[in-house]
Design a protein around this motif. Structure first.
Motif, PDB file in Angstrom:
ATOM      1  N   ASP A  74       9.039   1.992   1.366  1.00 27.96           N
ATOM      2  CA  ASP A  74      10.047   0.089   1.641  1.00 27.96           C
ATOM      3  C   ASP A  74      11.291   0.216   2.130  1.00 27.96           C
ATOM      4  N   TRP A 109       8.541   6.820   3.744  1.00 30.12           N
ATOM      5  CA  TRP A 109       7.346   6.522   3.141  1.00 30.12           C
ATOM      6  C   TRP A 109       7.484   5.619   2.107  1.00 30.12           C
ATOM      7  N   HIS A 145       1.485   4.820   1.422  1.00 34.91           N
ATOM      8  CA  HIS A 145       1.924   6.130   2.460  1.00 34.91           C
ATOM      9  C   HIS A 145       0.452   6.876   2.558  1.00 34.91           C
ATOM     10  N   SER A 204       1.205  -1.657   0.171  1.00 39.31           N
ATOM     11  CA  SER A 204       0.006   0.290   0.167  1.00 39.31           C
ATOM     12  C   SER A 204       1.055   1.769  -0.241  1.00 39.31           C
TER      13      SER A 204
END
Length: 204
Positions: free
Chosen positions: A191, A189, A160, A158
């Motif tokens: 990975d 924000w 952010h 997903s």
């Protein structure tokens, strides 16, 4: 499909060819090369809109059935984003002036007839797609994914909410082409610290 759609909107053949080429070779479409479920649904979107527009302006038969068949292919692709985009465009096409271009008799068709045509396309398209969706749902229930995912796995990819600022104001989180914190301060924000940047490579 895109060429016929643009022609139905009243454009000349050259303009329709240019529009279809721009759509087919746009960054959006080219970026779907490795995302086959999105590509399948996106490829049928213009065809669905074309047939649906003809169903609204010329009558349901045979265009409504063809639109439903094309929409069923999009259902079977299993990509909700493309499907929602198609449904939104279908609604806009049916109730806009664009659906009446090129057919004087269509301008006299009431909005109720267009609404009924749209509903019939949706129902028939959904019914046709059940031939593939029902077996898939049965097999899914017996698979490892049938029990569902934990929140961590569901939200792994997903975006952010803070990262959405990049879509509204380019560069607000810095320049992602620089790795150092002095130029790119939005790493937390994402990975791996950097966003997914699509690029085009020409060469061996």
């Amino acid at each position: 499909g895109c060429w016929f759609l643009i022609r139905d909107l009243g454009m000349k053949p050259r303009a329709a060819f240019l529009g279809a080429a721009v759509f087919s070779f746009s960054g959006f479409f080219v970026s779907l090369g490795s995302l086959l479920n999105l590509l399948d649904s996106a490829a049928f979107m213009p065809l669905t809109l074309c047939f649906a527009g003809r169903a609204a302006s010329r009558g349901f038969a045979p265009w409504g059935s063809l639109a439903a068949a094309s929409l069923a292919v999009q259902f079977l692709a299993g990509e909700p984003a493309m499907l929602l985009m198609t449904l939104a465009a279908l609604g806009a096409l049916h109730f806009s002036h664009a659906a009446t271009v090129g057919s004087p008799a269509a301008k006299e068709r009431p909005a109720t007839a267009k609404a009924v045509s749209l509903v019939m396309i949706l129902l028939l398209g959904g019914a046709l797609s059940l031939a593939g969706l029902l077996p898939a749902m049965e097999l899914l229930a017996a698979s490892e994914r049938g029990a569902g995912f934990d929140p961590g796995a569901s939200l792994e990819w997903s975006l952010h909410p803070m990262a959405l600022l990049q879509s509204v104001a380019s560069g607000v989180l810095g320049d992602p082409t620089w790795i150092d914190a002095g130029h790119w301060w939005g790493g937390r924000w994402f990975d791996n610290g950097l966003p997914l940047v699509l690029s085009l490579y020409l060469g061996p």
